[in-house]
Design a protein around this motif. Structure first.
Motif, short mmCIF file in Angstrom:
data_model
loop_
_atom_site.label_atom_id
_atom_site.label_comp_id
_atom_site.label_asym_id
_atom_site.label_seq_id
_atom_site.Cartn_x
_atom_site.Cartn_y
_atom_site.Cartn_z
N SER A 42 0.88 -1.19 0.00
CA SER A 42 0.00 0.00 0.00
C SER A 42 0.91 1.23 0.00
O SER A 42 2.04 1.15 0.47
CB SER A 42 -0.88 0.00 1.25
N SER A 43 0.40 2.35 -0.52
CA SER A 43 1.26 3.55 -0.60
C SER A 43 1.66 3.98 0.81
O SER A 43 0.84 3.95 1.73
CB SER A 43 0.51 4.68 -1.31
N PHE A 44 2.91 4.34 0.97
CA PHE A 44 3.46 4.76 2.28
C PHE A 44 3.27 3.68 3.35
O PHE A 44 3.22 3.98 4.51
CB PHE A 44 2.82 6.08 2.75
N SER A 46 0.60 2.39 4.15
CA SER A 46 -0.50 2.91 4.96
C SER A 46 -1.51 1.84 5.37
O SER A 46 -2.32 2.07 6.26
CB SER A 46 -1.21 4.03 4.18
N TYR A 115 0.94 15.15 -2.09
CA TYR A 115 0.37 13.97 -2.77
C TYR A 115 -1.14 13.85 -2.56
O TYR A 115 -1.72 12.79 -2.79
CB TYR A 115 1.04 12.68 -2.28
N ASN A 118 -3.30 12.09 -4.96
CA ASN A 118 -2.91 10.71 -5.28
C ASN A 118 -3.41 9.67 -4.27
O ASN A 118 -3.61 8.50 -4.66
CB ASN A 118 -1.39 10.58 -5.37
N PHE A 119 -3.58 10.07 -3.01
CA PHE A 119 -3.89 9.05 -2.01
C PHE A 119 -5.17 8.26 -2.29
O PHE A 119 -5.16 7.03 -2.13
CB PHE A 119 -3.89 9.66 -0.60
N TRP A 122 -4.18 5.84 -5.06
CA TRP A 122 -3.29 4.79 -4.56
C TRP A 122 -4.04 3.80 -3.67
O TRP A 122 -3.75 2.61 -3.66
CB TRP A 122 -2.12 5.41 -3.80
N SER A 123 -5.01 4.33 -2.94
CA SER A 123 -5.83 3.46 -2.08
C SER A 123 -6.60 2.45 -2.95
O SER A 123 -6.63 1.24 -2.66
CB SER A 123 -6.78 4.34 -1.26
N SER A 126 -4.18 -0.12 -4.35
CA SER A 126 -3.80 -1.12 -3.34
C SER A 126 -4.94 -2.12 -3.11
O SER A 126 -4.71 -3.32 -2.97
CB SER A 126 -3.43 -0.41 -2.03
#
Ligand code: FMN
Length: 199
Positions: A42-44, A46, A115, A118-119, A122-123, A126
């Motif tokens: 997952s991004s960062f 997260s 960002y 983007n979140f 990206w969620s 993921s």
């Protein structure tokens, strides 16, 4: 013996004919989901993915409430094909509900404003990865599954029925069971139109 990665990726298909006669244990299904939640990226880092596993009667309940919600929208006329479709999902053994935690996504947007846009993307990405890992793992265990999207129509009903937090956004539903039908014929577009290499 466990299938290799490439065989499993190729073998993952949309299987619309499923039954309740599975030979896999509930613990093994739970293990697959825990494995996916732990190891899918997952991004960062997260870890926004949330999953609810519905088995047995709870699985039936999901497809009953989806059918009722659809009936309100579609109406009684011409409902037979939809009813058939709901029955085919209900015929399965369980459903994996995929959610993404919006509280975490929104916090990331605040913490990393650069960002912000983007979140949410990206969620979703993921979540797609989680869906793929679980879909492929279920296939490896001899089960058949499909990916369904009756959200947002059923969001409120799902939230009330299983008491899921309001900030868990429903992304997809994956009904699965013992395969009773082969997958449909699949066409492949020419790879040279889809892939370029430069060296
Ligand atoms: C993002 C995404 C959304 C999809 N949504 C649905 C859906 O709502 N209903 C459905 O029956 N199949 C859905 N599918 C399944 C695709 O139709 C299917 O994967 C594709 O036709 C290839 O067939 P295969 O899964 O047998 O390889 C979805 C697949 C993806 C990747």
């Amino acid at each position: 013996m466990a299938k290799d990665f490439y065989t499993a990726v190729e073998g993952r298909r949309s299987i619309y004919g499923i039954s309740k006669e599975v030979s896999i244990s509930d613990d093994k299904i739970k293990e697959i989901i825990e494995f996916a939640l732990k190891h899918t990226p997952s991004s960062f880092n997260s870890q926004t993915a949330r999953i609810v596993l519905l088995l047995g009667e709870q699985h039936d309940k999901l497809w009953n409430l989806t059918e009722a919600a659809l009936r309100k929208v579609v109406g009684d006329n011409n409902f037979a094909p939809t009813e058939e479709k709901m029955k085919s999902f209900r015929n399965g053994y369980g459903t994996v509900l995929f959610f993404e935690d919006q509280q975490v996504v929104e916090q990331l947007q605040k913490d990393f404003a650069l960002y912000k846009d983007n979140f949410p993307i990206w969620s979703q990405q993921s979540s797609g990865m989680h869906q793929f890992v679980i879909w492929t793992a279920l296939e490896m265990e001899g089960l058949g599954a499909t990916l369904q999207h009756y959200n947002p129509l059923i969001d409120e009903d799902v939230r009330k029925e299983w008491n899921t937090p309001a900030h868990w956004k429903l992304i997809a539903q994956m009904p699965f069971g013992q395969p009773t039908m082969a997958p449909n014929e699949k066409e492949f577009k020419p790879l040279d139109e889809r892939f370029k290499t430069f060296k």
